[in-house]
Enzyme design. Structure first.
Site, PDB file in Angstrom:
ATOM      1  N   HIS A 209       0.809  -1.224   0.000  1.00 20.22           N
ATOM      2  CA  HIS A 209       0.000   0.000   0.000  1.00 20.22           C
ATOM      3  C   HIS A 209       0.838   1.269   0.000  1.00 20.22           C
ATOM      4  CE1 HIS A 209       1.179  -0.516   4.201  1.00 20.22           C
ATOM      5  NE2 HIS A 209       1.004   0.796   4.328  1.00 20.22           N
TER       6      HIS A 209
HETATM    7  C1  UD1 Z   1      -1.613   5.043   6.429  1.00 20.07           C
HETATM    8  C2  UD1 Z   1      -0.285   5.553   6.996  1.00 20.07           C
HETATM    9  C3  UD1 Z   1       0.824   4.531   6.729  1.00 20.07           C
HETATM   10  C4  UD1 Z   1       0.433   3.166   7.258  1.00 20.07           C
HETATM   11  C5  UD1 Z   1      -0.923   2.760   6.706  1.00 20.07           C
HETATM   12  C6  UD1 Z   1      -1.362   1.482   7.340  1.00 20.07           C
HETATM   13  C7  UD1 Z   1       0.246   7.961   7.046  1.00 20.07           C
HETATM   14  C8  UD1 Z   1       1.006   9.032   6.381  1.00 20.07           C
HETATM   15  N1  UD1 Z   1       0.129   6.810   6.370  1.00 20.07           N
HETATM   16  O1  UD1 Z   1      -1.484   4.956   5.018  1.00 20.07           O
HETATM   17  O2  UD1 Z   1       2.011   4.945   7.383  1.00 20.07           O
HETATM   18  O3  UD1 Z   1       1.398   2.228   6.847  1.00 20.07           O
HETATM   19  O4  UD1 Z   1      -1.897   3.785   7.001  1.00 20.07           O
HETATM   20  O5  UD1 Z   1      -2.290   0.802   6.522  1.00 20.07           O
HETATM   21  O6  UD1 Z   1      -0.265   8.147   8.124  1.00 20.07           O
HETATM   22  N2  UD1 Z   1      -9.104   4.541   2.887  1.00 20.07           N
HETATM   23  C9  UD1 Z   1     -10.294   3.839   2.777  1.00 20.07           C
HETATM   24  N3  UD1 Z   1     -10.742   3.202   3.886  1.00 20.07           N
HETATM   25  C10 UD1 Z   1     -10.102   3.234   5.074  1.00 20.07           C
HETATM   26  C11 UD1 Z   1      -8.883   3.929   5.163  1.00 20.07           C
HETATM   27  C12 UD1 Z   1      -8.404   4.577   4.063  1.00 20.07           C
HETATM   28  O7  UD1 Z   1     -10.923   3.788   1.726  1.00 20.07           O
HETATM   29  O8  UD1 Z   1     -10.592   2.643   6.058  1.00 20.07           O
HETATM   30  C13 UD1 Z   1      -8.608   5.269   1.732  1.00 20.07           C
HETATM   31  C14 UD1 Z   1      -8.514   6.758   2.022  1.00 20.07           C
HETATM   32  O9  UD1 Z   1      -9.716   7.396   1.756  1.00 20.07           O
HETATM   33  C15 UD1 Z   1      -7.410   7.194   1.102  1.00 20.07           C
HETATM   34  C16 UD1 Z   1      -6.499   5.966   1.040  1.00 20.07           C
HETATM   35  O10 UD1 Z   1      -7.276   4.862   1.467  1.00 20.07           O
HETATM   36  O11 UD1 Z   1      -7.917   7.424  -0.186  1.00 20.07           O
HETATM   37  C17 UD1 Z   1      -5.263   6.124   1.903  1.00 20.07           C
HETATM   38  O12 UD1 Z   1      -5.601   6.263   3.264  1.00 20.07           O
HETATM   39  P1  UD1 Z   1      -4.661   7.061   4.312  1.00 20.07           P
HETATM   40  O13 UD1 Z   1      -5.156   6.834   5.675  1.00 20.07           O
HETATM   41  O14 UD1 Z   1      -4.476   8.469   3.868  1.00 20.07           O
HETATM   42  O15 UD1 Z   1      -3.240   6.418   4.137  1.00 20.07           O
HETATM   43  P2  UD1 Z   1      -2.754   4.906   4.075  1.00 20.07           P
HETATM   44  O16 UD1 Z   1      -2.234   4.657   2.715  1.00 20.07           O
HETATM   45  O17 UD1 Z   1      -3.812   4.019   4.612  1.00 20.07           O
HETATM   46  N1  UDP Z   2      -2.822  -7.140   8.218  1.00 20.72           N
HETATM   47  C1  UDP Z   2      -4.069  -7.709   8.455  1.00 20.72           C
HETATM   48  N2  UDP Z   2      -4.871  -7.985   7.375  1.00 20.72           N
HETATM   49  C2  UDP Z   2      -4.509  -7.717   6.100  1.00 20.72           C
HETATM   50  C3  UDP Z   2      -3.223  -7.141   5.872  1.00 20.72           C
HETATM   51  C4  UDP Z   2      -2.410  -6.854   6.959  1.00 20.72           C
HETATM   52  O1  UDP Z   2      -4.431  -7.966   9.595  1.00 20.72           O
HETATM   53  O2  UDP Z   2      -5.291  -7.977   5.183  1.00 20.72           O
HETATM   54  C5  UDP Z   2      -1.984  -6.795   9.372  1.00 20.72           C
HETATM   55  C6  UDP Z   2      -0.555  -7.293   9.324  1.00 20.72           C
HETATM   56  O3  UDP Z   2      -0.459  -8.579   9.911  1.00 20.72           O
HETATM   57  C7  UDP Z   2       0.197  -6.234  10.104  1.00 20.72           C
HETATM   58  C8  UDP Z   2      -0.579  -4.964   9.845  1.00 20.72           C
HETATM   59  O4  UDP Z   2      -1.853  -5.377   9.364  1.00 20.72           O
HETATM   60  O5  UDP Z   2       0.115  -6.448  11.493  1.00 20.72           O
HETATM   61  C9  UDP Z   2       0.142  -4.145   8.825  1.00 20.72           C
HETATM   62  O6  UDP Z   2      -0.635  -3.089   8.438  1.00 20.72           O
HETATM   63  P1  UDP Z   2      -0.245  -2.168   7.223  1.00 20.72           P
HETATM   64  O7  UDP Z   2       0.528  -2.949   6.223  1.00 20.72           O
HETATM   65  O8  UDP Z   2      -1.504  -1.539   6.791  1.00 20.72           O
HETATM   66  O9  UDP Z   2       0.629  -1.042   7.925  1.00 20.72           O
HETATM   67  P2  UDP Z   2       2.193  -0.863   8.230  1.00 20.72           P
HETATM   68  O10 UDP Z   2       2.601  -1.909   9.183  1.00 20.72           O
HETATM   69  O11 UDP Z   2       2.904  -0.924   6.922  1.00 20.72           O
HETATM   70  O12 UDP Z   2       2.256   0.518   8.802  1.00 20.72           O
END
Ligand code: UD1
Ligand code: UDP
Length: 369
Positions: A209
């Site tokens: 992601h």
């Molecule tokens: C965020 C964090 C990243 C972390 C990740 C975990 C920051 C800068 N980024 O990235 O460090 O690794 O979370 O997964 O804080 N969206 C949905 N549904 C949701 C959540 C998000 O549709 O429940 C969409 C949002 O609307 C947006 C995109 O996903 O379009 C990205 O979401 P955002 O929370 O901005 O950043 P992540 O890529 O999830």
């Molecule tokens: N994870 C989960 N379901 C999924 C994908 C990831 O439970 O479908 C868990 C994974 O085991 C890890 C965490 O989510 O603990 C990682 O989240 P993400 O990759 O969104 O964030 P990051 O760790 O990169 O910040």
């Protein structure tokens, strides 16, 4: 913002999937003293609520809705809402975890209200300022009154930036406890395989992601293409950011060969990870978890803040034209790698990180109140 007002509390601020996972046990140990604030950065049921349920946490005490906003808005609006909450709640400490926008909002609001700040998972550094997370980590560490560092390397990173020894405690990473507590049994894992139509060690589990992999069309196309070219089935629980980009760039054809499912719960994810041949990811938490359940992983990233597992549990490759053949080679040698990892200890410590963290938080509160 909706809130249940309480007094003499420790505010635990979280916003995304990994923060819920890594703060679950700490919150549980804090018991009635914890006031959980969810910034709402992640808001889908399968990125948020499912983890509260699996980790047996009560629903957040306060919910702020910053989901889907820009980084600046998530930090700005999150800070403003937390400022208002902290003014009335006057918590004894504020706890944040990791490197998301929720961490910066929590840190700034704590600082503005002169409330002691605790950073769980402090001291990680990629030294790569292209990532928002690197900025978020540095801000949180430098505003913190207590930096809970998972490893010796993290402690060293904090020292190198002039952060005083007095505020640093090495705890290990709370994710170890999460994996050990929630890993499904072998029998449960066999039914998981059946449920997903997979065969033990005959599939790859993938999740990615990061903006560096998904926000540019060409890169996303090359990562999806590399995964699609593997000679094993690839299960890809799709993060919403990646899902949106595949749609925006009209790349669903390139992803056709992959088994794409919605994001899955924690037990299923780590259970499937343990049954897979190889895990391919750009996730931070996944890299730590494979070192607990001893499976090889490939990380697609330009840099890493988790150097402790590089070259052992994790092989890292940058996205690019060579990725397809690099991944194929890793699939080929994955069983051999897996055998080498069986006895290797995790650099992230044991299951006591949450206890050590709570002990250090209590000592901080004693010193500061
Ligand atoms: C965020 C964090 C990243 C972390 C990740 C975990 C920051 C800068 N980024 O990235 O460090 O690794 O979370 O997964 O804080 N969206 C949905 N549904 C949701 C959540 C998000 O549709 O429940 C969409 C949002 O609307 C947006 C995109 O996903 O379009 C990205 O979401 P955002 O929370 O901005 O950043 P992540 O890529 O999830
Ligand atoms: N994870 C989960 N379901 C999924 C994908 C990831 O439970 O479908 C868990 C994974 O085991 C890890 C965490 O989510 O603990 C990682 O989240 P993400 O990759 O969104 O964030 P990051 O760790 O990169 O910040």
């Amino acid at each position: 913002m909706s809130s249940r007002k309480k007094h003499g509390q420790i505010a635990v601020v979280l916003g995304t999937r990994p923060e819920i996972i890594k703060l679950a046990k700490i919150t549980q140990l804090l018991g009635d003293h914890a006031h959980v604030v969810h910034t709402g950065q992640h808001y889908d049921e399968n990125l948020s609520d499912v983890f509260f349920t699996e980790f047996d946490m009560r629903p957040p005490d306060t919910f702020i809705g910053v989901g889907g906003q820009t980084r600046g808005q998530q930090i700005g609006n999150g800070t403003a809402a937390l400022d208002e909450l902290f003014t009335s709640l006057q918590p004894s400490a504020v706890v944040v975890q990791g490197d998301t926008n929720a961490v910066v909002a929590g840190a700034l609001a704590a600082n503005a209200n002169e409330i002691p700040l605790v950073h769980v998972e402090a001291g990680l550094r990629s030294f790569d300022r292209r990532m928002p997370e690197e900025h978020n980590r540095v801000i949180a560490d430098h505003l913190s009154d207590l930096c809970l560092a998972p490893t010796d390397l993290n402690v060293e990173n904090l020292k190198a930036e002039g952060i005083s020894d007095d505020v640093v405690v090495k705890t290990g990473n709370p994710v170890v406890e999460a994996v050990e507590r929630l890993m499904p049994t072998e029998v449960e894992r066999s039914s998981l395989l059946e449920q997903y139509g997979l065969v033990r060690e005959q599939f790859v589990l993938a999740t990615f992601h990061r903006p560096e992999n998904v926000d540019a069309r060409e890169t996303l196309e090359s990562v999806l293409g590399a995964l699609s070219s593997l000679n094993l089935p690839v299960l890809l629980p799709l993060h919403p950011r990646t899902q949106k980009r595949i749609a925006d760039f009209e790349l669903s054809d390139v992803a056709d060969a992959l088994s794409i499912v919605d994001p899955i719960g924690y037990r299923d994810f780590i259970g499937l990870g343990a049954e897979s041949r190889l895990i391919i990811s750009d996730s931070g938490g996944v890299q730590e978890e494979v070192s607990v359940y001893k499976r090889p992983a490939v990380v697609i990233r330009r840099s890493t803040e988790r150097q402790e597992v590089e070259g052992t549990f994790v092989q890292r490759f940058e996205p690019g034209p060579a990725l397809g053949s690099q991944l194929a080679t890793e699939v080929e040698r994955s069983l051999e790698r897996r055998a080498e990892l069986t006895e290797m200890p995790s650099p992230y410590g044991d299951s006591q990180a949450p206890q050590r963290s709570v002990q250090a938080i209590r000592a901080l509160i004693e010193r500061t109140t």
